[in-house]
Design a protein around this motif. Sequence first.
Motif, mmCIF file in Angstrom:
data_model
loop_
_atom_site.group_PDB
_atom_site.id
_atom_site.type_symbol
_atom_site.label_atom_id
_atom_site.label_comp_id
_atom_site.label_asym_id
_atom_site.label_seq_id
_atom_site.Cartn_x
_atom_site.Cartn_y
_atom_site.Cartn_z
ATOM 1 N N SER A 109 37.412 52.320 44.116
ATOM 2 C CA SER A 109 36.404 52.114 43.077
ATOM 3 C C SER A 109 35.497 50.949 43.429
ATOM 4 O O SER A 109 34.341 50.911 43.054
ATOM 5 N N GLY A 110 36.061 49.974 44.166
ATOM 6 C CA GLY A 110 35.239 48.860 44.610
ATOM 7 C C GLY A 110 34.845 47.891 43.528
ATOM 8 O O GLY A 110 34.006 47.032 43.761
ATOM 9 N N LEU A 111 35.431 47.986 42.337
ATOM 10 C CA LEU A 111 35.081 47.089 41.246
ATOM 11 C C LEU A 111 36.289 46.265 40.845
ATOM 12 O O LEU A 111 37.371 46.808 40.599
ATOM 13 N N HIS A 112 36.097 44.980 40.758
ATOM 14 C CA HIS A 112 37.146 44.091 40.276
ATOM 15 C C HIS A 112 37.324 44.310 38.779
ATOM 16 O O HIS A 112 36.366 44.624 38.058
ATOM 17 N N ALA B 58 37.573 42.283 36.409
ATOM 18 C CA ALA B 58 36.688 41.421 35.623
ATOM 19 C C ALA B 58 35.296 42.031 35.497
ATOM 20 O O ALA B 58 34.650 41.935 34.448
ATOM 21 N N VAL B 59 34.836 42.682 36.563
ATOM 22 C CA VAL B 59 33.528 43.329 36.522
ATOM 23 C C VAL B 59 33.544 44.509 35.556
ATOM 24 O O VAL B 59 32.589 44.738 34.807
ATOM 25 N N VAL B 60 34.654 45.249 35.560
ATOM 26 C CA VAL B 60 34.786 46.371 34.623
ATOM 27 C C VAL B 60 34.762 45.863 33.180
ATOM 28 O O VAL B 60 34.115 46.454 32.304
ATOM 29 N N LEU B 61 35.479 44.766 32.932
ATOM 30 C CA LEU B 61 35.514 44.200 31.581
ATOM 31 C C LEU B 61 34.118 43.797 31.122
ATOM 32 O O LEU B 61 33.696 44.116 29.997
ATOM 33 N N ILE B 62 33.376 43.119 31.997
ATOM 34 C CA ILE B 62 32.012 42.723 31.655
ATOM 35 C C ILE B 62 31.139 43.951 31.439
ATOM 36 O O ILE B 62 30.306 43.997 30.518
ATOM 37 N N GLY C 240 28.111 51.038 31.149
ATOM 38 C CA GLY C 240 28.152 49.652 31.613
ATOM 39 C C GLY C 240 28.824 49.481 32.965
ATOM 40 O O GLY C 240 28.216 48.939 33.914
ATOM 41 N N PRO C 241 30.087 49.914 33.130
ATOM 42 C CA PRO C 241 30.737 49.751 34.442
ATOM 43 C C PRO C 241 30.020 50.499 35.557
ATOM 44 O O PRO C 241 29.974 50.025 36.695
ATOM 45 N N ILE C 242 29.442 51.657 35.242
ATOM 46 C CA ILE C 242 28.754 52.435 36.271
ATOM 47 C C ILE C 242 27.492 51.719 36.738
ATOM 48 O O ILE C 242 27.189 51.683 37.936
ATOM 49 N N LEU C 243 26.751 51.131 35.805
ATOM 50 C CA LEU C 243 25.537 50.399 36.194
ATOM 51 C C LEU C 243 25.876 49.201 37.070
ATOM 52 O O LEU C 243 25.168 48.927 38.053
#
Length: 344
Positions: free
Chosen positions: A295-298, A300-304, A321-324
Amino acid sequence: MDVRTGFFALLVAGLGVVGYLMVDPFLQYVLAAGLLAFLLTPLHGRLAPRIGPRPSAIVLTAFAFVAAVVPLLVFSFVILQTVLSFLNDLEESDVTEAIETVRNVLVDDFGLDPEQVDELELMVAEEFEAFLYASLETVLSEALGLVNRTIHMSFGLMVLVFLLYYFLVDGERFLGWVRGVTPLEDSVVDELFDEMSVVTWAVIQSHLLVAIVEGILGGIGLYVVGVSNVAFWTVVMIVVSILPIVGVWLVWGPAVAYLFVTGDVLGGVFLLGYGLAVLSVVDNYLRAIFVDKGSGLHPAVVLIGVVGGIYLLGILGLFLGPILLAVFKASVTVFSRTQNPFDS
Protein backbone atom coordinates in the motif's frame (compact mmCIF):
# COMPACT_ATOMS: atom_id res chain seq x y z
CA MET A 1 8.03 36.50 -21.42
CA ASP A 2 6.45 39.10 -23.70
CA VAL A 3 3.23 41.00 -23.05
CA ARG A 4 1.06 38.69 -25.14
CA THR A 5 2.32 35.56 -23.42
CA GLY A 6 1.90 37.15 -20.02
CA PHE A 7 -1.64 38.24 -20.83
CA PHE A 8 -2.54 34.78 -22.09
CA ALA A 9 -1.07 33.14 -18.97
CA LEU A 10 -3.03 35.55 -16.77
CA LEU A 11 -6.20 34.79 -18.73
CA VAL A 12 -5.71 31.03 -18.31
CA ALA A 13 -5.03 31.47 -14.58
CA GLY A 14 -8.13 33.62 -14.13
CA LEU A 15 -10.34 31.16 -15.98
CA GLY A 16 -8.80 28.35 -13.94
CA VAL A 17 -9.77 30.12 -10.71
CA VAL A 18 -13.32 30.64 -11.99
CA GLY A 19 -13.52 26.99 -13.02
CA TYR A 20 -12.33 25.83 -9.60
CA LEU A 21 -14.91 28.01 -7.84
CA MET A 22 -17.61 26.42 -9.98
CA VAL A 23 -16.41 22.89 -9.21
CA ASP A 24 -15.61 23.45 -5.53
CA PRO A 25 -19.22 23.08 -4.20
CA PHE A 26 -19.36 19.61 -5.76
CA LEU A 27 -15.69 18.66 -5.41
CA GLN A 28 -16.38 15.53 -3.36
CA TYR A 29 -18.83 14.25 -5.99
CA VAL A 30 -16.38 14.96 -8.81
CA LEU A 31 -13.62 13.08 -6.99
CA ALA A 32 -16.00 10.24 -6.17
CA ALA A 33 -16.96 9.96 -9.83
CA GLY A 34 -13.28 9.79 -10.77
CA LEU A 35 -12.62 7.08 -8.18
CA LEU A 36 -15.60 5.00 -9.32
CA ALA A 37 -14.53 5.39 -12.94
CA PHE A 38 -11.04 4.21 -11.99
CA LEU A 39 -12.50 1.12 -10.30
CA LEU A 40 -14.90 0.31 -13.15
CA THR A 41 -12.58 1.00 -16.10
CA PRO A 42 -11.17 -2.58 -16.24
CA LEU A 43 -14.72 -3.98 -16.28
CA HIS A 44 -15.73 -1.40 -18.89
CA GLY A 45 -12.83 -2.50 -21.07
CA ARG A 46 -14.18 -6.05 -21.07
CA LEU A 47 -17.85 -5.19 -21.44
CA ALA A 48 -17.63 -2.43 -24.07
CA PRO A 49 -16.46 -4.67 -26.97
CA ARG A 50 -19.51 -6.90 -26.41
CA ILE A 51 -22.37 -4.41 -26.05
CA GLY A 52 -20.79 -1.11 -27.07
CA PRO A 53 -19.09 1.63 -25.04
CA ARG A 54 -22.18 3.71 -24.29
CA PRO A 55 -24.47 0.83 -23.20
CA SER A 56 -21.58 -0.50 -21.13
CA ALA A 57 -21.13 2.89 -19.45
CA ILE A 58 -24.87 3.08 -18.73
CA VAL A 59 -24.92 -0.40 -17.17
CA LEU A 60 -21.83 0.22 -15.05
CA THR A 61 -23.05 3.66 -13.94
CA ALA A 62 -26.34 2.14 -12.79
CA PHE A 63 -24.43 -0.65 -11.05
CA ALA A 64 -22.14 1.83 -9.28
CA PHE A 65 -25.10 3.92 -8.15
CA VAL A 66 -26.83 0.88 -6.67
CA ALA A 67 -23.69 -0.67 -5.20
CA ALA A 68 -21.93 2.43 -3.87
CA VAL A 69 -24.17 5.48 -3.68
CA VAL A 70 -27.36 3.85 -2.40
CA PRO A 71 -25.59 2.20 0.60
CA LEU A 72 -24.13 5.58 1.58
CA LEU A 73 -27.59 7.14 1.46
CA VAL A 74 -29.03 4.24 3.46
CA PHE A 75 -26.26 4.50 6.07
CA SER A 76 -26.87 8.24 6.41
CA PHE A 77 -30.60 7.57 6.86
CA VAL A 78 -29.88 4.85 9.44
CA ILE A 79 -27.67 7.18 11.47
CA LEU A 80 -30.30 9.94 11.38
CA GLN A 81 -33.06 7.50 12.28
CA THR A 82 -31.03 6.13 15.20
CA VAL A 83 -30.39 9.59 16.63
CA LEU A 84 -34.05 10.57 16.28
CA SER A 85 -35.13 7.28 17.85
CA PHE A 86 -32.82 7.89 20.80
CA LEU A 87 -34.22 11.37 21.32
CA ASN A 88 -37.77 10.02 21.03
CA ASP A 89 -37.11 7.30 23.61
CA LEU A 90 -35.62 9.82 26.04
CA GLU A 91 -38.92 10.62 27.72
CA GLU A 92 -39.31 12.76 30.78
CA SER A 93 -40.64 9.86 32.84
CA ASP A 94 -37.50 7.85 32.14
CA VAL A 95 -35.32 10.77 33.20
CA THR A 96 -37.36 11.28 36.39
CA GLU A 97 -37.13 7.58 37.22
CA ALA A 98 -33.37 7.60 36.68
CA ILE A 99 -32.95 10.65 38.93
CA GLU A 100 -35.08 9.04 41.64
CA THR A 101 -33.01 5.86 41.47
CA VAL A 102 -29.75 7.82 41.84
CA ARG A 103 -31.29 9.76 44.74
CA ASN A 104 -32.21 6.58 46.60
CA VAL A 105 -28.70 5.18 46.10
CA LEU A 106 -27.06 8.35 47.42
CA VAL A 107 -29.32 8.55 50.48
CA ASP A 108 -29.73 4.87 51.37
CA ASP A 109 -26.41 3.36 50.33
CA PHE A 110 -24.00 6.26 50.73
CA GLY A 111 -25.80 7.96 53.63
CA LEU A 112 -25.76 11.49 52.24
CA ASP A 113 -27.90 14.23 53.79
CA PRO A 114 -31.26 14.47 51.94
CA GLU A 115 -30.96 18.28 51.83
CA GLN A 116 -27.61 18.02 50.08
CA VAL A 117 -29.10 15.51 47.68
CA ASP A 118 -31.99 17.93 47.00
CA GLU A 119 -29.52 20.71 46.17
CA LEU A 120 -27.54 18.37 43.96
CA GLU A 121 -30.73 17.21 42.26
CA LEU A 122 -31.79 20.79 41.61
CA MET A 123 -28.42 21.63 40.11
CA VAL A 124 -28.45 18.53 37.89
CA ALA A 125 -32.02 19.29 36.78
CA GLU A 126 -31.05 22.82 35.80
CA GLU A 127 -28.04 21.60 33.86
CA PHE A 128 -30.09 18.90 32.16
CA GLU A 129 -32.79 21.41 31.22
CA ALA A 130 -30.16 23.71 29.73
CA PHE A 131 -28.70 20.77 27.82
CA LEU A 132 -32.12 19.82 26.41
CA TYR A 133 -32.80 23.43 25.42
CA ALA A 134 -29.46 23.68 23.63
CA SER A 135 -30.06 20.31 21.96
CA LEU A 136 -33.50 21.45 20.79
CA GLU A 137 -32.02 24.60 19.28
CA THR A 138 -29.39 22.52 17.51
CA VAL A 139 -31.99 20.08 16.14
CA LEU A 140 -34.17 22.94 14.89
CA SER A 141 -31.27 24.70 13.19
CA GLU A 142 -30.16 21.45 11.58
CA ALA A 143 -33.71 20.76 10.44
CA LEU A 144 -33.86 24.17 8.74
CA GLY A 145 -30.63 23.44 6.91
CA LEU A 146 -31.72 19.92 5.97
CA VAL A 147 -33.68 21.16 2.95
CA ASN A 148 -30.67 23.03 1.57
CA ARG A 149 -28.40 20.04 2.12
CA THR A 150 -30.92 17.76 0.45
CA ILE A 151 -31.03 19.99 -2.63
CA HIS A 152 -27.24 20.20 -2.67
CA MET A 153 -26.92 16.41 -2.38
CA SER A 154 -29.45 15.89 -5.18
CA PHE A 155 -27.44 18.11 -7.53
CA GLY A 156 -24.23 16.46 -6.34
CA LEU A 157 -25.51 12.97 -7.08
CA MET A 158 -26.67 14.14 -10.50
CA VAL A 159 -23.17 15.49 -11.18
CA LEU A 160 -21.63 12.22 -9.96
CA VAL A 161 -23.80 10.07 -12.22
CA PHE A 162 -23.22 12.15 -15.35
CA LEU A 163 -19.47 12.47 -14.74
CA LEU A 164 -19.11 8.76 -14.09
CA TYR A 165 -20.85 7.97 -17.36
CA TYR A 166 -18.68 10.35 -19.38
CA PHE A 167 -15.49 9.28 -17.57
CA LEU A 168 -16.20 5.74 -18.70
CA VAL A 169 -17.14 6.70 -22.26
CA ASP A 170 -14.45 9.34 -22.86
CA GLY A 171 -11.87 8.37 -20.23
CA GLU A 172 -9.19 7.44 -22.75
CA ARG A 173 -9.71 10.68 -24.64
CA PHE A 174 -9.45 12.65 -21.39
CA LEU A 175 -6.21 10.91 -20.42
CA GLY A 176 -4.86 11.60 -23.88
CA TRP A 177 -5.63 15.29 -23.43
CA VAL A 178 -3.85 15.26 -20.06
CA ARG A 179 -0.82 13.66 -21.69
CA GLY A 180 -0.84 16.33 -24.39
CA VAL A 181 -0.98 19.34 -22.06
CA THR A 182 1.38 17.93 -19.40
CA PRO A 183 4.89 19.38 -19.89
CA LEU A 184 6.56 16.05 -19.15
CA GLU A 185 8.07 13.29 -21.23
CA ASP A 186 5.73 10.45 -22.17
CA SER A 187 7.80 7.95 -20.19
CA VAL A 188 7.49 10.08 -17.06
CA VAL A 189 3.72 10.45 -17.53
CA ASP A 190 3.37 6.69 -18.01
CA GLU A 191 5.37 6.01 -14.86
CA LEU A 192 3.31 8.55 -12.93
CA PHE A 193 0.02 6.97 -14.03
CA ASP A 194 1.31 3.48 -13.21
CA GLU A 195 2.45 4.53 -9.74
CA MET A 196 -0.86 6.25 -9.03
CA SER A 197 -2.75 3.16 -10.13
CA VAL A 198 -0.67 0.86 -7.93
CA VAL A 199 -1.01 2.91 -4.74
CA THR A 200 -4.69 3.61 -5.33
CA TRP A 201 -5.54 -0.08 -5.71
CA ALA A 202 -3.35 -0.91 -2.71
CA VAL A 203 -5.12 1.59 -0.45
CA ILE A 204 -8.54 0.42 -1.62
CA GLN A 205 -7.68 -3.21 -0.92
CA SER A 206 -5.66 -2.89 2.28
CA HIS A 207 -7.86 -0.31 4.03
CA LEU A 208 -11.26 0.27 2.45
CA LEU A 209 -12.09 -3.27 1.34
CA VAL A 210 -10.89 -4.80 4.62
CA ALA A 211 -12.92 -2.25 6.60
CA ILE A 212 -16.11 -3.01 4.67
CA VAL A 213 -15.65 -6.78 5.09
CA GLU A 214 -14.94 -6.42 8.81
CA GLY A 215 -17.87 -4.08 9.37
CA ILE A 216 -20.32 -6.42 7.64
CA LEU A 217 -19.01 -9.49 9.48
CA GLY A 218 -19.18 -7.59 12.77
CA GLY A 219 -22.75 -6.55 12.01
CA ILE A 220 -23.67 -10.19 11.38
CA GLY A 221 -22.27 -11.14 14.79
CA LEU A 222 -24.21 -8.37 16.54
CA TYR A 223 -27.38 -9.40 14.72
CA VAL A 224 -27.02 -13.03 15.80
CA VAL A 225 -26.78 -12.10 19.50
CA GLY A 226 -29.70 -9.67 19.22
CA VAL A 227 -27.98 -6.31 19.67
CA SER A 228 -30.26 -3.44 18.68
CA ASN A 229 -29.47 -0.87 15.95
CA VAL A 230 -27.28 -3.35 14.08
CA ALA A 231 -27.19 -1.23 10.90
CA PHE A 232 -25.92 1.79 12.84
CA TRP A 233 -23.19 -0.21 14.60
CA THR A 234 -22.19 -1.79 11.29
CA VAL A 235 -21.55 1.67 9.88
CA VAL A 236 -19.55 2.57 12.99
CA MET A 237 -17.45 -0.59 12.65
CA ILE A 238 -16.67 0.19 9.00
CA VAL A 239 -15.48 3.66 10.01
CA VAL A 240 -13.33 2.53 12.95
CA SER A 241 -11.85 -0.32 10.87
CA ILE A 242 -10.38 2.18 8.43
CA LEU A 243 -8.57 4.00 11.24
CA PRO A 244 -5.13 2.56 12.05
CA ILE A 245 -4.78 0.65 15.37
CA VAL A 246 -8.48 1.23 16.06
CA GLY A 247 -10.60 -1.70 14.92
CA VAL A 248 -13.99 -3.35 15.21
CA TRP A 249 -13.09 -4.50 18.72
CA LEU A 250 -13.98 -0.95 19.77
CA VAL A 251 -17.61 -1.92 19.09
CA TRP A 252 -17.88 -5.65 19.74
CA GLY A 253 -15.76 -5.45 22.91
CA PRO A 254 -18.20 -3.16 24.78
CA ALA A 255 -21.06 -5.18 23.27
CA VAL A 256 -19.68 -8.31 24.94
CA ALA A 257 -19.45 -6.49 28.26
CA TYR A 258 -23.01 -5.21 27.81
CA LEU A 259 -24.32 -8.72 27.17
CA PHE A 260 -22.63 -10.06 30.29
CA VAL A 261 -23.91 -7.18 32.43
CA THR A 262 -27.48 -7.64 31.19
CA GLY A 263 -27.35 -11.37 31.98
CA ASP A 264 -27.04 -12.71 28.43
CA VAL A 265 -24.04 -14.89 29.21
CA LEU A 266 -24.52 -17.20 26.22
CA GLY A 267 -24.69 -14.25 23.82
CA GLY A 268 -21.65 -12.65 25.42
CA VAL A 269 -19.61 -15.86 25.16
CA PHE A 270 -20.65 -16.32 21.53
CA LEU A 271 -19.80 -12.75 20.55
CA LEU A 272 -16.47 -12.95 22.39
CA GLY A 273 -15.53 -16.15 20.58
CA TYR A 274 -16.81 -14.74 17.28
CA GLY A 275 -14.76 -11.59 17.72
CA LEU A 276 -11.56 -13.46 18.54
CA ALA A 277 -11.95 -16.32 16.07
CA VAL A 278 -13.46 -14.48 13.11
CA LEU A 279 -13.10 -10.70 13.27
CA SER A 280 -9.56 -10.61 14.66
CA VAL A 281 -8.37 -13.30 12.24
CA VAL A 282 -9.97 -11.57 9.27
CA ASP A 283 -8.37 -8.27 10.28
CA ASN A 284 -4.90 -9.75 10.74
CA TYR A 285 -4.81 -11.97 7.65
CA LEU A 286 -6.68 -9.83 5.14
CA ARG A 287 -4.80 -6.68 6.07
CA ALA A 288 -1.47 -8.54 6.03
CA ILE A 289 -2.19 -10.03 2.61
CA PHE A 290 -3.10 -6.71 1.02
CA VAL A 291 -0.44 -4.68 2.81
CA ASP A 292 2.15 -7.17 1.59
CA LYS A 293 1.12 -6.16 -1.93
CA GLY A 294 2.40 -2.72 -1.07
CA SER A 295 0.00 0.00 0.00
CA GLY A 296 2.97 2.26 0.58
CA LEU A 297 1.14 4.34 3.19
CA HIS A 298 2.16 4.66 6.81
CA PRO A 299 -0.73 4.24 9.30
CA ALA A 300 -0.27 7.85 10.41
CA VAL A 301 -0.83 9.00 6.83
CA VAL A 302 -3.98 6.89 6.61
CA LEU A 303 -5.25 8.41 9.86
CA ILE A 304 -4.66 11.94 8.59
CA GLY A 305 -6.29 11.04 5.29
CA VAL A 306 -9.43 9.68 6.96
CA VAL A 307 -9.88 12.48 9.51
CA GLY A 308 -8.84 15.26 7.15
CA GLY A 309 -10.88 13.78 4.32
CA ILE A 310 -14.04 13.75 6.43
CA TYR A 311 -13.40 17.33 7.54
CA LEU A 312 -12.76 18.55 3.98
CA LEU A 313 -15.05 16.39 1.84
CA GLY A 314 -17.70 15.07 4.22
CA ILE A 315 -18.61 11.39 4.44
CA LEU A 316 -17.04 10.66 1.03
CA GLY A 317 -13.74 11.94 2.43
CA LEU A 318 -13.65 8.79 4.55
CA PHE A 319 -12.70 6.92 1.37
CA LEU A 320 -11.20 9.71 -0.74
CA GLY A 321 -8.83 11.14 1.89
CA PRO A 322 -6.32 8.24 2.08
CA ILE A 323 -6.44 7.78 -1.70
CA LEU A 324 -5.65 11.44 -2.38
CA LEU A 325 -2.66 11.28 -0.02
CA ALA A 326 -1.55 8.05 -1.72
CA VAL A 327 -1.73 9.75 -5.12
CA PHE A 328 0.27 12.68 -3.75
CA LYS A 329 2.89 10.29 -2.43
CA ALA A 330 3.05 8.54 -5.79
CA SER A 331 3.58 11.88 -7.57
CA VAL A 332 6.42 12.83 -5.23
CA THR A 333 7.98 9.38 -5.65
CA VAL A 334 7.94 9.58 -9.44
CA PHE A 335 9.25 13.14 -9.39
CA SER A 336 12.15 12.16 -7.13
CA ARG A 337 13.06 9.27 -9.43
CA THR A 338 12.82 11.13 -12.72
CA GLN A 339 13.85 14.68 -11.84
CA ASN A 340 17.11 15.73 -10.24
CA PRO A 341 17.01 19.36 -9.09
CA PHE A 342 20.80 19.47 -9.09
CA ASP A 343 21.12 18.59 -12.75
CA SER A 344 22.58 21.43 -14.71
